[in-house]
Design an enzyme around this catalytic site. Structure first.
Site: not given
Length: 668
Positions: A296, A300, A429, A563
């Protein structure tokens, strides 16, 4: 022979002695008297020469031990320089429990300059005692070195090579951190070129232009409320009108600011971008004792800072991105080089999520570092970042893949797969996304990444892709050979991925990849359209007589995810089919009706209910991804054109590293 020649070497008929001090006055002494005239009052020339020779040999022996034996700097300070000023220059570590530091020596004690005056014998004894202590220290260091060498010899060659690489990386990091300001904290000078497509033209269609302005107004509403109620904190609670901090970032603050930088820039919100930049410059601090999610923080913070630098050229963003990247490097200190999921960025201690298949690392986490780390090497001149992520590739290439699929869990110690659970949604993913985008970002030179991607897509199509009874295509999850007919909101990114990779697919597969993208987009739109709020659930199923509907309460929420809109944007860019803009506008209307509140935007707990129940969190990715993809959907293709930009999984645009420019840079 004259009587004087029979006297002892240190004796003298004239007075108590020739050397002074306790032996009386002498030529080398203090107040013991001046040298008496005549042969009977001092040493003969030959005797003085012998004395000088012995003294010189002793000094030579001391200096030889100091400069040629191990740990010589410590010997120097231990034998000769016991002054308090020296202790200040090199402060010793605090004493351990039960230990005491040696008190400072008086000036001149043990010094070679003290001579043989008053107290000369005591000084010589002190030197001898100090030398003995230092010899003991040398022996201790020698034994420790032998133990370390024996331990090293017991390691496997691969482990030794990995230790060497880690030590090299630590040295490079310490060297970089030790430099003074040269450019930006020791970073190489880079000529910033204004990027292509950082700001695009206005849409020619007035209706589209009006819709894009509405999306910009949504961004302003989200930003202004964050600034008003949660400035400097990670996220906003728009109902409570206060800050919200996730443990994913530890004590690092400002996630929304960093995540939103590039969105502010491309929307030409110049005042907001300027105030965000000033906050980063003055307040973004990574020197915290905190455990963070490597994944993360990378997508980010590192991604957001890199993107802000490439768009604006502001050096502070490059400096901060490299600084944070360096702090994440200890996560790779595992037997295989597969990084830990969690890292204390002060201590460098890492671990994995306790629920992750026997301490495994997660495919979507360690597989979603490649784009950012390649750019960190590009901007810092330090190859260690690229080496870390290329090693991940090597580990994966060596492993057998069940049915050509990549399980979601990999043990970083053994290098073996955990549970055979395969998902193109959560836990898996963005690994597949980064295989494709690594190839595109390399100006299509990373052929290994390309081959891994297209091989994976072939296995996905064979083993996971299914159609419902009414013809809706979906991607199921694979658990130990059995399919679970569930598709998550996160999986909906795959429609955009398939169409993005269509151009590079084998010649007979290009049309098929475009078709896959369109079919996934249609299915995900249905998951929105079949809810009361026209917003999609976290997951939806294709079993028990239902299609594209969430059947479990804990799957009915919507947390402002991007998404589905991401796939609409990619499909629009490649087909210009107006239905994708229509579907995107439906999402805008639903967001405004059900998620907009006075204090910003909030997720909802049940998209099938007519009664609004907000979760009271404005996620940072709503500003970074959802609103950015909507803005791009209603923009011209000259804004962030795909031939020049690749988006990381948090929608932060990173430039394609053109072959010619990379070769030129490496040759310099």
């Amino acid at each position: 022979m004259p009587a004087v020649s029979l006297l002892p070497l240190f004796g003298s008929p004239a007075g108590p002695g020739a050397l002074g001090g306790p032996l009386g006055g002498g030529p080398l002494g203090g107040p013991g008297g001046r040298k008496a005239p005549g042969p009977s009052g001092a040493f003969r020339l030959t005797e003085k020469f012998v004395l000088l020779l012995v003294f010189s040999a002793f000094i030579t022996l001391c200096f030889g031990a100091i400069f040629f034996l191990p740990d010589s700097p410590k010997l120097l300070s231990g034998v000769f320089f016991h002054s308090s000023s020296n202790l200040q220059q090199q402060p010793p570590p605090p004493p351990a429990h039960g230990e005491h530091q040696r008190p400072p020596q008086p000036p001149g004690a043990g010094s070679s300059s003290s001579g043989y005056g008053a107290g000369g014998a005591a000084a010589a004894a002190a030197v001898a005692e100090e030398a003995a202590e230092n010899l003991a220290k040398i022996r201790e260091d020698h034994e420790r070195a032998l133990r370390e060498a024996k331990e090293t010899l017991q390691k496997l060659p691969d482990e030794i090579r990995r230790d060497i690489h880690q030590d090299k990386a630590k040295f490079l990091l310490q060297d970089k951190l030790g430099r003074r300001e040269a450019g930006a904290a020791g970073l190489p000078d880079l000529l910033f070129r204004k990027p292509i497509g950082a700001v695009g033209g206005e849409p020619t269609d007035p209706a589209i232009r009006k819709k894009r302005e509405k999306i910009k107004e949504m961004m302003k509403h989200a930003w202004d409320n964050y600034k008003h109620y949660a400035w400097g904190l990670n996220e906003l609670k728009p109902i409570s009108k206060q800050g919200h901090s996730s443990n994913l970032f530890g004590n690092i603050q400002g996630a929304t600011i960093v995540d939103a930088l590039d969105t502010l820039y491309i929307m030409e919100m110049k005042d907001e971008f300027k105030e965000a930049k000033e906050w980063v410059e003055k307040n973004l601090d990574f020197n915290v004792n905190a455990e963070v999610s490597v994944f993360e923080v990378n997508i980010r913070f590192v991604g957001g800072l890199l993107s802000a630098y490439y768009l604006s050229g502001e050096e502070v963003f490059r400096k901060k991105a490299v600084e944070l990247g360096e702090k994440l490097l200890p996560a790779f200190n595992t037997p295989t080089g597969i990084p830990w999921a969690l890292l204390n960025i002060k201590s460098g201690i890492g671990r994995n999520w306790p629920w992750a298949s026997g301490g495994s690392s997660i495919l979507a986490e360690f597989g979603t570092l490649h784009l950012e780390f390649m750019h960190l090497s590009h901007l810092s001149g330090n190859p260690v970042f690229a080496e870390k992520v290329m090693n991940i590739r090597k580990v994966l290439k060596r492993l057998d893949k069940p049915e050509g699929l990549y399980p979601n869990y990999l043990n970083p110690s053994s290098g073996q797969w955990g549970q055979h659970h395969v998902s193109i949604g959560g836990l898996g993913d963005s690994f597949y996304e980064y295989l494709l985008k690594a190839w595109l970002m390399s100006d299509k030179t990373d052929e290994e990444g390309m081959q891994m991607y297209y091989d994976a897509v072939q296995s996905i199509e064979t083993h996971l892709l299914r159609k419902s009874s009414t013809g809706l295509m979906y991607i199921a999850e694979w658990k130990g050979g059995l399919l679970e007919h569930k598709m998550g909101h996160l999986t909906c990114f795959a429609g955009g991925m398939f169409v993005l990779g269509a151009d590079g697919a084998p010649a007979d597969k290009t049309g098929r990849h475009i078709e896959l993208g369109a079919e996934i987009a249609r299915t995900c739109h249905e998951s929105y359209d079949r809810t009361s709020m026209k917003l999609g659930p976290e997951a939806f199923r294709f079993d028990g007589g239902v299609e594209a509907i969430a059947t479990r309460q804990n799957e009915k929420y919507y947390i402002l995810r991007p998404e589905v809109i991401e796939t609409y944007m990619y499909m629009w860019r490649f087909t210009h089919d107006p239905k994708y803009r229509q579907w995107g506008w439906e999402a805008v209307e639903a967001l405004e009706k059900y998620c907009r509140v006075d204090g910003g935007y909030s997720g909802v707990r049940d998209v099938y209910s007519n009664r609004q129940t907000h979760d009271d969190v404005q996620q940072s990715f709503f500003l970074s991804e959802t609103l950015k993809y909507l803005y791009l959907l209603f923009s011209e293709d000259d804004l962030l054109p795909f031939e020049h930009w690749v988006f990381n999984t948090e929608a932060h645009p990173l430039p394609v590293l053109k072959k010619e420019e990379e070769e030129k840079r490496k040759s310099q």
